[in-house]
Design a protein around this motif. Structure first.
Motif, PDB file in Angstrom:
ATOM      1  N   LEU A 124       0.810  -1.216   0.000  1.00 49.71           N
ATOM      2  CA  LEU A 124       0.000   0.000   0.000  1.00 49.71           C
ATOM      3  C   LEU A 124       0.849   1.274   0.000  1.00 49.71           C
ATOM      4  O   LEU A 124       0.410   2.307  -0.514  1.00 49.71           O
ATOM      5  CB  LEU A 124      -0.934   0.003   1.213  1.00 49.71           C
ATOM      6  N   VAL A 125       2.017   1.201   0.613  1.00 47.91           N
ATOM      7  CA  VAL A 125       2.930   2.340   0.705  1.00 47.91           C
ATOM      8  C   VAL A 125       4.361   1.821   0.666  1.00 47.91           C
ATOM      9  O   VAL A 125       4.612   0.636   0.904  1.00 47.91           O
ATOM     10  CB  VAL A 125       2.707   3.160   2.007  1.00 47.91           C
ATOM     11  N   ARG A 126       5.312   2.716   0.379  1.00 50.18           N
ATOM     12  CA  ARG A 126       6.724   2.307   0.380  1.00 50.18           C
ATOM     13  C   ARG A 126       7.289   2.267   1.793  1.00 50.18           C
ATOM     14  O   ARG A 126       8.121   1.426   2.111  1.00 50.18           O
ATOM     15  CB  ARG A 126       7.549   3.258  -0.470  1.00 50.18           C
ATOM     16  N   ARG A 127       6.870   3.211   2.618  1.00 44.78           N
ATOM     17  CA  ARG A 127       7.310   3.274   4.022  1.00 44.78           C
ATOM     18  C   ARG A 127       6.074   3.282   4.892  1.00 44.78           C
ATOM     19  O   ARG A 127       5.104   3.975   4.584  1.00 44.78           O
ATOM     20  CB  ARG A 127       8.122   4.544   4.263  1.00 44.78           C
ATOM     21  N   ALA A 128       6.099   2.547   5.979  1.00 45.90           N
ATOM     22  CA  ALA A 128       4.917   2.416   6.834  1.00 45.90           C
ATOM     23  C   ALA A 128       4.417   3.770   7.334  1.00 45.90           C
ATOM     24  O   ALA A 128       3.212   3.984   7.457  1.00 45.90           O
ATOM     25  CB  ALA A 128       5.210   1.485   8.001  1.00 45.90           C
ATOM     26  N   ALA A 129       5.326   4.698   7.603  1.00 42.35           N
ATOM     27  CA  ALA A 129       4.930   6.018   8.104  1.00 42.35           C
ATOM     28  C   ALA A 129       4.094   6.797   7.082  1.00 42.35           C
ATOM     29  O   ALA A 129       3.436   7.774   7.441  1.00 42.35           O
ATOM     30  CB  ALA A 129       6.155   6.820   8.501  1.00 42.35           C
ATOM     31  N   GLU A 130       4.082   6.364   5.833  1.00 44.14           N
ATOM     32  CA  GLU A 130       3.283   7.018   4.796  1.00 44.14           C
ATOM     33  C   GLU A 130       1.816   6.579   4.827  1.00 44.14           C
ATOM     34  O   GLU A 130       0.979   7.180   4.160  1.00 44.14           O
ATOM     35  CB  GLU A 130       3.864   6.714   3.407  1.00 44.14           C
ATOM     36  N   TRP A 131       1.501   5.523   5.575  1.00 47.36           N
ATOM     37  CA  TRP A 131       0.133   5.016   5.626  1.00 47.36           C
ATOM     38  C   TRP A 131      -0.773   6.086   6.239  1.00 47.36           C
ATOM     39  O   TRP A 131      -0.538   6.531   7.368  1.00 47.36           O
ATOM     40  CB  TRP A 131       0.067   3.717   6.418  1.00 47.36           C
ATOM     41  N   PRO A 132      -1.854   6.496   5.521  1.00 47.78           N
ATOM     42  CA  PRO A 132      -2.732   7.551   6.035  1.00 47.78           C
ATOM     43  C   PRO A 132      -3.750   7.058   7.055  1.00 47.78           C
ATOM     44  O   PRO A 132      -4.445   7.858   7.681  1.00 47.78           O
ATOM     45  CB  PRO A 132      -3.438   8.064   4.771  1.00 47.78           C
ATOM     46  N   GLY A 133      -3.836   5.753   7.233  1.00 43.61           N
ATOM     47  CA  GLY A 133      -4.771   5.192   8.199  1.00 43.61           C
ATOM     48  C   GLY A 133      -4.198   5.249   9.602  1.00 43.61           C
ATOM     49  O   GLY A 133      -3.082   5.713   9.835  1.00 43.61           O
ATOM     50  N   LEU A 134      -4.971   4.759  10.541  1.00 45.60           N
ATOM     51  CA  LEU A 134      -4.549   4.759  11.940  1.00 45.60           C
ATOM     52  C   LEU A 134      -3.478   3.692  12.124  1.00 45.60           C
ATOM     53  O   LEU A 134      -3.663   2.522  11.759  1.00 45.60           O
ATOM     54  CB  LEU A 134      -5.762   4.479  12.823  1.00 45.60           C
ATOM     55  N   TRP A 135      -2.351   4.104  12.665  1.00 39.78           N
ATOM     56  CA  TRP A 135      -1.172   3.236  12.794  1.00 39.78           C
ATOM     57  C   TRP A 135      -0.358   3.751  13.963  1.00 39.78           C
ATOM     58  O   TRP A 135      -0.107   4.956  14.069  1.00 39.78           O
ATOM     59  CB  TRP A 135      -0.400   3.333  11.481  1.00 39.78           C
ATOM     60  N   SER A 136       0.065   2.862  14.843  1.00 39.86           N
ATOM     61  CA  SER A 136       0.765   3.330  16.043  1.00 39.86           C
ATOM     62  C   SER A 136       2.204   3.722  15.771  1.00 39.86           C
ATOM     63  O   SER A 136       2.785   4.482  16.541  1.00 39.86           O
ATOM     64  CB  SER A 136       0.713   2.275  17.139  1.00 39.86           C
ATOM     65  N   GLY A 137       2.782   3.215  14.694  1.00 44.08           N
ATOM     66  CA  GLY A 137       4.171   3.565  14.405  1.00 44.08           C
ATOM     67  C   GLY A 137       5.078   3.248  15.569  1.00 44.08           C
ATOM     68  O   GLY A 137       4.810   2.369  16.376  1.00 44.08           O
ATOM     69  N   GLU A 138       6.153   3.986  15.643  1.00 46.64           N
ATOM     70  CA  GLU A 138       7.125   3.732  16.707  1.00 46.64           C
ATOM     71  C   GLU A 138       6.777   4.470  17.994  1.00 46.64           C
ATOM     72  O   GLU A 138       7.438   4.300  19.003  1.00 46.64           O
ATOM     73  CB  GLU A 138       8.525   4.120  16.233  1.00 46.64           C
ATOM     74  N   ARG A 139       5.723   5.276  18.000  1.00 48.56           N
ATOM     75  CA  ARG A 139       5.391   6.073  19.191  1.00 48.56           C
ATOM     76  C   ARG A 139       5.202   5.214  20.432  1.00 48.56           C
ATOM     77  O   ARG A 139       5.761   5.514  21.480  1.00 48.56           O
ATOM     78  CB  ARG A 139       4.145   6.912  18.931  1.00 48.56           C
ATOM     79  N   LEU A 140       4.425   4.155  20.306  1.00 52.49           N
ATOM     80  CA  LEU A 140       4.185   3.305  21.472  1.00 52.49           C
ATOM     81  C   LEU A 140       5.439   2.536  21.864  1.00 52.49           C
ATOM     82  O   LEU A 140       5.672   2.271  23.036  1.00 52.49           O
ATOM     83  CB  LEU A 140       3.024   2.349  21.212  1.00 52.49           C
ATOM     84  N   LEU A 141       6.257   2.176  20.879  1.00 55.14           N
ATOM     85  CA  LEU A 141       7.498   1.459  21.179  1.00 55.14           C
ATOM     86  C   LEU A 141       8.431   2.310  22.029  1.00 55.14           C
ATOM     87  O   LEU A 141       9.177   1.799  22.858  1.00 55.14           O
ATOM     88  CB  LEU A 141       8.221   1.062  19.887  1.00 55.14           C
ATOM     89  N   ARG A 142       8.396   3.606  21.810  1.00 52.64           N
ATOM     90  CA  ARG A 142       9.252   4.529  22.567  1.00 52.64           C
ATOM     91  C   ARG A 142       8.615   4.986  23.869  1.00 52.64           C
ATOM     92  O   ARG A 142       9.127   5.885  24.529  1.00 52.64           O
ATOM     93  CB  ARG A 142       9.587   5.735  21.696  1.00 52.64           C
ATOM     94  N   GLY A 143       7.481   4.399  24.206  1.00 54.14           N
ATOM     95  CA  GLY A 143       6.825   4.732  25.457  1.00 54.14           C
ATOM     96  C   GLY A 143       6.030   6.021  25.416  1.00 54.14           C
ATOM     97  O   GLY A 143       5.647   6.545  26.457  1.00 54.14           O
ATOM     98  N   LYS A 144       5.760   6.531  24.227  1.00 56.11           N
ATOM     99  CA  LYS A 144       4.985   7.763  24.093  1.00 56.11           C
ATOM    100  C   LYS A 144       3.522   7.401  23.973  1.00 56.11           C
ATOM    101  O   LYS A 144       3.131   6.614  23.112  1.00 56.11           O
ATOM    102  CB  LYS A 144       5.431   8.559  22.863  1.00 56.11           C
ATOM    103  N   LYS A 145       2.715   7.998  24.841  1.00 53.56           N
ATOM    104  CA  LYS A 145       1.283   7.722  24.783  1.00 53.56           C
ATOM    105  C   LYS A 145       0.661   8.440  23.599  1.00 53.56           C
ATOM    106  O   LYS A 145       1.115   9.499  23.192  1.00 53.56           O
ATOM    107  CB  LYS A 145       0.595   8.202  26.065  1.00 53.56           C
ATOM    108  N   MET A 146      -0.361   7.818  23.082  1.00 61.55           N
ATOM    109  CA  MET A 146      -1.158   8.440  22.029  1.00 61.55           C
ATOM    110  C   MET A 146      -2.491   8.836  22.663  1.00 61.55           C
ATOM    111  O   MET A 146      -3.050   8.083  23.454  1.00 61.55           O
ATOM    112  CB  MET A 146      -1.384   7.453  20.876  1.00 61.55           C
ATOM    113  N   THR A 147      -2.978   9.997  22.332  1.00 64.10           N
ATOM    114  CA  THR A 147      -4.265  10.436  22.843  1.00 64.10           C
ATOM    115  C   THR A 147      -5.192  10.732  21.662  1.00 64.10           C
ATOM    116  O   THR A 147      -4.736  11.108  20.584  1.00 64.10           O
ATOM    117  CB  THR A 147      -4.139  11.688  23.730  1.00 64.10           C
ATOM    118  N   PHE A 148      -6.465  10.541  21.899  1.00 66.19           N
ATOM    119  CA  PHE A 148      -7.464  10.749  20.865  1.00 66.19           C
ATOM    120  C   PHE A 148      -8.631  11.524  21.467  1.00 66.19           C
ATOM    121  O   PHE A 148      -9.135  11.172  22.523  1.00 66.19           O
ATOM    122  CB  PHE A 148      -7.979   9.401  20.331  1.00 66.19           C
TER     123      PHE A 148
END
Length: 161
Positions: free
Chosen positions: A134-158
């Motif tokens: 769907l994309v060349r790099r995962a960070a290019e995905w326009p859908g909801l994706w946790s990426g490396e944020r959770l891996l680095r211990g960064k909370k995501m808020t919505f």
């Protein structure tokens, strides 16, 4: 002759799982949009907090979802029931539809028993948009994706949509 029954799922506190769920008929009900991303993100956060589930990685593709999570209090069935029902109602409403949203046979929860298997499945989930072509790099995905944020211990808020 009666239908065969599957063995009950053994629920354990603090177990980690790869959870996958597919949309009905593999249709693109979760196609990336600001509205769909906001709905799914908010409901995932709210239901995870309700059932004390820790989300380690996730990827919402157009026709399916992957989650790597730890179920602190062995409440996985309730977590999945509520997340699935609320996402189906809210996204269906946003799309102006009312038919079946999730494929009834698509729910999968695989217990990950080693640190290696957890890391392997997190990589699988995070790389899924690339692996699907769907994309060349995962960070290019326009859908909801946790990426490396959770891996680095960064909370995501919505925010509530």
């Amino acid at each position: 002759m009666g239908a065969a029954m599957t063995a009950p799922r053994r629920l354990l506190e603090n177990a980690t799982y790869l959870v996958t769920r597919r949309c009905s008929e593999r249709r693109f009900f979760l196609r990336p949009s600001k509205k769909t991303n906001a709905i799914f993100g908010y409901l995932l956060a709210a239901v995870a907090a309700r059932y004390d589930v820790v989300i380690h990685a996730f990827c919402v593709l157009s026709n399916h979802v992957h989650l790597v999570l730890t179920d602190a209090k062995a409440r996985l069935p309730e977590f999945n029931r509520d997340l699935d029902a609320l996402v189906a109602r809210a996204v269906n409403c946003s799309l102006g539809r009312w038919e079946a949203f999730w494929d009834p046979d698509s729910y999968s929860a695989v217990r990950l028993e080693t640190k290696e298997s957890i890391v392997e499945k997190m990589v699988y989930v995070l790389a899924n948009p690339v692996a699907a072509g769907l994309v060349r790099r995962a960070a290019e995905w326009p859908g909801l994706w946790s990426g490396e944020r959770l891996l680095r211990g960064k909370k995501m808020t919505f925010d509530r949509p």
